[in-house]
Scaffold this motif. Structure first.
Motif, short mmCIF file in Angstrom:
data_model
loop_
_atom_site.label_atom_id
_atom_site.label_comp_id
_atom_site.label_asym_id
_atom_site.label_seq_id
_atom_site.Cartn_x
_atom_site.Cartn_y
_atom_site.Cartn_z
N PHE A 395 92.41 36.11 92.93
CA PHE A 395 91.90 36.55 91.62
C PHE A 395 92.08 35.44 90.58
CE2 PHE A 395 92.87 38.11 87.34
CZ PHE A 395 91.64 38.67 87.03
N ARG A 396 91.05 35.25 89.78
CA ARG A 396 91.12 34.39 88.60
C ARG A 396 90.36 35.05 87.46
NH1 ARG A 396 89.73 28.29 90.87
NH2 ARG A 396 91.44 28.16 92.40
N GLU A 397 90.85 34.80 86.26
CA GLU A 397 90.15 35.35 85.09
C GLU A 397 88.75 34.73 84.97
OE1 GLU A 397 90.68 35.77 80.21
OE2 GLU A 397 92.18 34.70 81.41
N SER A 398 88.68 33.45 85.24
CA SER A 398 87.39 32.75 85.24
C SER A 398 87.48 31.61 86.24
CB SER A 398 87.06 32.19 83.85
OG SER A 398 88.05 31.27 83.43
N ALA A 399 86.35 31.21 86.78
CA ALA A 399 86.35 30.16 87.80
C ALA A 399 84.95 29.58 87.93
CB ALA A 399 86.81 30.71 89.15
N ASN A 400 84.88 28.39 88.56
CA ASN A 400 83.56 27.79 88.78
C ASN A 400 82.90 28.44 90.00
OD1 ASN A 400 84.70 26.63 91.10
ND2 ASN A 400 85.29 24.77 89.97
N LYS A 401 81.70 27.96 90.32
CA LYS A 401 80.92 28.59 91.38
C LYS A 401 81.53 28.41 92.76
CE LYS A 401 76.49 28.28 88.95
NZ LYS A 401 75.10 27.75 89.01
N LYS A 402 82.44 27.43 92.92
CA LYS A 402 83.05 27.20 94.22
C LYS A 402 84.07 28.28 94.59
CE LYS A 402 82.48 22.17 94.25
NZ LYS A 402 83.19 20.86 94.36
N PHE A 403 84.57 29.01 93.60
CA PHE A 403 85.57 30.05 93.84
C PHE A 403 84.84 31.32 94.28
CE2 PHE A 403 88.60 33.39 92.48
CZ PHE A 403 89.74 32.94 93.15
N ILE A 408 86.72 38.06 86.83
CA ILE A 408 86.31 39.07 85.83
C ILE A 408 84.79 39.08 85.72
CG2 ILE A 408 86.34 39.64 83.36
CD1 ILE A 408 88.91 40.38 84.80
N ASP A 409 84.25 40.31 85.79
CA ASP A 409 82.80 40.58 85.68
C ASP A 409 82.01 40.08 86.88
OD1 ASP A 409 83.07 41.90 83.22
OD2 ASP A 409 82.90 40.02 82.11
N LYS A 410 82.67 39.77 87.99
CA LYS A 410 81.97 39.36 89.21
C LYS A 410 82.35 40.32 90.34
CE LYS A 410 80.30 35.58 87.32
NZ LYS A 410 78.84 35.37 87.09
N GLU A 411 81.46 40.41 91.34
CA GLU A 411 81.69 41.30 92.47
C GLU A 411 82.12 40.52 93.72
OE1 GLU A 411 79.05 45.31 92.37
OE2 GLU A 411 77.91 43.46 92.68
N VAL A 412 83.00 41.15 94.50
CA VAL A 412 83.31 40.68 95.86
C VAL A 412 83.32 41.90 96.77
CG1 VAL A 412 84.71 38.71 95.10
CG2 VAL A 412 85.82 40.92 95.58
N ALA A 422 85.81 43.19 89.05
CA ALA A 422 86.98 43.13 88.18
C ALA A 422 86.56 43.28 86.73
CB ALA A 422 87.73 41.82 88.39
N ASN A 423 87.28 44.11 85.99
CA ASN A 423 86.94 44.37 84.58
C ASN A 423 87.99 43.84 83.61
OD1 ASN A 423 84.59 45.89 85.38
ND2 ASN A 423 85.99 47.57 85.94
N ARG A 424 89.25 43.99 83.94
CA ARG A 424 90.33 43.53 83.06
C ARG A 424 91.60 43.39 83.89
NH1 ARG A 424 93.29 48.23 81.50
NH2 ARG A 424 92.25 50.14 82.26
N PHE A 425 92.64 42.81 83.29
CA PHE A 425 93.88 42.61 84.04
C PHE A 425 95.07 42.65 83.10
CE2 PHE A 425 92.48 38.45 82.67
CZ PHE A 425 93.64 37.79 82.30
N GLU A 426 96.27 42.81 83.71
CA GLU A 426 97.53 42.80 82.96
C GLU A 426 98.42 41.68 83.50
OE1 GLU A 426 99.25 46.63 83.42
OE2 GLU A 426 97.91 47.61 81.97
N GLN A 427 99.28 41.16 82.61
CA GLN A 427 100.21 40.10 82.99
C GLN A 427 101.63 40.50 82.62
OE1 GLN A 427 98.06 37.14 80.52
NE2 GLN A 427 98.02 35.84 82.36
#
Length: 551
Positions: A395-403, A408-412, A422-427
Motif C-alpha cells: 500500500f502507498r498513498e500515492s505512487a507512479n505507474k510502476k507500482f 488511494i483511489d485505485k483498484e487492485v 482504497a479510499n483513506r487510511f490511518e497512521q
C-alpha cells in the motif's frame, strides 16, 4: 529412485569402473562411505554419498557405511546417529550392518605387529617438535630418527608396552619405516599409532593406542573387499601410503584409491574446523541451523532429498577444483518445490484493511487452487471477511505507474477474491500506516467487471478474524562474499541479515501443515514448517527468484 533423472553423463570414475569390469579386474563393485563421527555431514559429504551409493546402485553393487572412528577425543555418538539419519534421509541404504573402523582394531594392531616384524615399523620417542624438524621440507629431505634402527625384538616389546598403557600420551608413537628422503611428505616415516587415554564410543576403555587414519583406512577397505575407494583430492599424495601399507601386509584384497575434486560452494564454508567454530562460538544456533551447509541444516531449511541429489548430479564428478555457484543449489530446490509445493497466502508485515461495504458479521468461504498448474492437487478453503491483512509494502498513498499494488483511489484484485479500492487510511504516532479503508465490488469474484475495468495488480491477503499468527524466519546466505574461506578473517564476512524474523499471519490451512513440509507463500517465496520451534514457525527455504544475482 523414481524422482531421479534416469540417465546421467559419465565421468572418469565410471570410465575406470567400466574398464575394470570389461577386463575382469573386478566381478562386482563394492564402495563405501567412510565419515569421521566428529561433526555433522555437510553438502560436500552429500556429493560423496551420492557418488558412492549411486555407483553401487547403478552397477548392481553394494556400498558400506563405515565410521572412521580412530580419534575418540573428537567423536560422539550423537554424530554417529546424525550421520546415519542423514544418509537414510538422502534416500540411500547401506549394505548390511553399520561398520566401524573400531571393529577392526585387533586386526589393525596385528598388521602393525607384522610391519614391525618385517622391519618396516618402529617405536619413536621423539617429541612432536623434533619429529617435525626431522621430517624436512618440500625442498629438503628428512633426517632419520635416532630410534629408526631399533631392533625388531625391542620394537615388539615397546609396542606391547604401548598397548598395555605403560607410556604417557605423547611419550612415544609407532612409525612406518619408509623413506625420509621421499618427495612425498606423507611417506617420510609417518606415524601409524599413537597413545591416547580416551574413552571410545564403541570400544569403551579397551584401547589406549589408536591407529592413524592413513593406516586404518586402506586396511579397512581391504578387509571389506572394497573395489574402488573414492576420496577427495587432498588425499591424492596419500595414495602412495595407501598402496604401501596394502603391499606390505599379508592381506589378499587389493583395493585401489581414486580421487575426485571436493565440493566448494559459494557464500558458505565447508571446512569442518570452521563449521565447528560457527557452532561453538554461537554464530549460528547449532549444527542444524538452517543457514548452515549441513545436511541437517538444509533439511530444516526445507531442502528435499531429491533437490540435493539433483544438485550433486548437476555439478558432476571431476578432478578440477572449482567454486560452485550457490544459485545452482537454490535452482534445484526451486525446480522441485515449484512442481511439488502447495500454495498458500501469508502476510509477513501486516497492515489491516477494512472493507467498509462488506457485511460486518459475514465470513465467506472461497476456494483457492492448491497448485495453479495442477488441478489434481485440488483446492483449499480460504475465509474472506470484512477485515483483512495485507503486506505493508503493498500500500502507498500515492505512487507512479510502476507500482502495481494498492493506492488511494485505485483498484487492485485480492488474489482469488474481489476488486477493492482504497479510499483513506490511518497512521500511528510514528507515521506508519495501520489501517486502510476500502470498498469492494461484489461482482468481481473470479471475473473482471462487466464495464471492462482492469485491476492495477494482484495482492495477497489473510483474514484478520481467521488468520493464524506465525513466526516467519527469513533465512538468507550466511556470508556476504562468494568465497569467505579466502578472506583473512572469514567471520568478518558473516551476513548480518542472514536471519530476519517477522511476526506475521498466515491463512488457517497452514496451521495443519506437517512439520518439515514445504509450501509456497504466494508472491513471497518457498517456506517450510520448522521442525524445532514450539509455536507455528516457518523457515524461508529460498525466494521465488535469485535476487543475489540481481545484486
Amino acid at each position: 529412485m523414481s524422482d531421479e533423472i534416469a540417465v546421467r553423463p559419465s565421468n572418469f570414475i565410471r570410465q575406470i569402473i567400466d574398464k575394470d569390469l570389461q577386463q575382469g579386474v573386478h566381478e562386482t563393485i563394492q564402495t563405501r562411505f567412510p565419515p569421521e563421527p566428529n561433526g555433522y555431514l555437510h553438502i560436500g559429504h552429500a556429493k560423496s554419498i551420492c557418488l558412492n551409493f549411486g555407483i553401487a546402485q547403478d552397477y548392481n553393487g553394494t556400498c558400506n557405511l563405515r565410521f572412521d572412528d580412530t580419534n575418540p577425543e573428537k567423536e560422539d555418538i550423537d554424530y554417529v546417529n546424525s550421520i546415519m539419519n542423514d544418509v537414510s534421509w538422502l534416500g540411500f541404504n547401506w549394505d548390511g550392518e553399520v561398520r566401524y573402523s573400531s571393529n577392526y582394531f585387533e586386526q589393525l594392531h596385528d598388521y602393525a605387529v607384522e610391519l614391525i616384524e618385517k622391519g618396516l615399523a618402529y617405536v619413536d620417542f621423539s617429541d612432536q617438535d623434533t619429529m617435525r624438524e626431522m621430517r624436512g621440507t618440500l625442498t629438503q629431505p628428512g633426517i632419520n630418527s635416532p630410534y629408526r634402527d631399533t631392533s625388531v625384538a625391542e620394537n615388539i616389546e615397546l609396542f606391547t608396552k604401548m598397548r598395555a598403557g605403560e607410556f604417557n600420551e605423547g611419550e612415544c608413537c609407532l612409525r612406518a619405516k619408509i623413506d625420509m628422503a621421499s618427495s612425498f611428505m606423507c611417506m617420510r616415516d609417518p606415524v601409524i599409532y599413537r597413545v591416547r587415554f580416551a574413552h571410545h564410543h564403541q570400544t569403551g576403555d579397551q584401547w589406549c593406542i589408536y591407529p592413524m587414519y592413513d593406516f586404518t583406512h586402506c586396511i579397512s577397505d581391504a578387509i571389506e573387499n572394497i573395489s574402488h575407494s573414492l576420496c577427495t583430492l587432498e588425499f591424492q599424495d596419500n595414495r602412495r601410503l595407501y598402496d604401501w601399507v596394502i603391499d606390505n601386509i599379508s592381506i589378499a584384497s587389493q583395493p585401489r584409491q581414486y580421487e575426485f575434486s571436493r565440493l566448494n560452494l559459494e557464500y558458505t564454508v565447508l571446512s569442518k574446523r570452521k563449521l565447528i567454530d560457527l557452532v561453538t562460538d554461537h554464530h549460528v544456533s547449532g549444527w542444524d541451523d538452517p543457514r548452515m551447509p549441513t545436511v541437517a541444516g538444509l533439511r530444516r531449511r526445507g531442502y528435499t532429498p531429491a533437490s540435493i541429489r539433483e544438485f550433486c548430479a548437476r555439478i558432476g564428478v571431476t578432478k578440477m577444483d572449482n567454486l560452485v555457484e550457490m544459485s545452482m543449489l537454490e535452482a534445484c530446490i526451486r525446480d522441485d518445490l515449484n512442481v511439488n509445493a502447495p500454495r498458500a497466502m501469508a502476510v509477513l508485515d501486516p497492515i489491516k484493511i477494512v472493507i467498509e461495504n462488506y457485511p460486518e458479521d459475514q465470513t465467506e468461504i472461497l476456494h483457492a487452487p492448491n497448485h495453479p498448474n495442477d488441478e489434481s492437487k485440488g483446492t483449499r478453503e480460504v475465509p474472506f471477511t470484512r477485515e483483512l491483512y495485507i503486506e505493508a509494502e503493498d500500500f502507498r498513498e500515492s505512487a507512479n505507474k510502476k507500482f502495481k499494488r494498492l493506492v488511494i483511489d485505485k483498484e487492485v484484485r485480492l488474489r482469488n477474491a474481489y476488486f477493492i479500492k482504497a479510499n483513506r487510511f490511518e497512521q500511528d504516532a510514528q507515521g506508519n500506516v495501520t489501517t486502510v479503508y476500502c470498498t469492494y465490488d461484489p461482482d468481481t469474484l473470479g471475473k473482471d467487471p462487466a464495464d471492462g475495468r482492469k485491476a492495477k495488480g494482484v495482492i495477497h491477503w489473510v483474514s484478520a478474524q481467521h488468520g493464524v499468527p506465525a513466526e516467519i524466519r527469513l533465512y538468507d546466505r550466511l556470508f556476504n562474499v562468494p568465497n569467505p574461506a579466502a578472506e583473512d578473517d572469514y567471520l568478518a564476512s558473516l551476513n548480518p541479515d542472514s536471519l530476519v524474523i517477522k511476526q506475521g499471519v498466515v491463512e488457517p490451512s497452514l496451521a495443519n501443515l506437517a512439520v518439515g513440509e514445504g509450501v509456497q507463500f504466494e508472491r513471497t517465496g518457498y517456506f517450510c514448517r520448522d521442525s524445532e520451534a514450539q509455536n507455528l514457525t516457518f523457515n524461508r527455504t529460498v525466494g521465488l527468484r535469485d535476487t543475489w544475482s540481481e545484486k
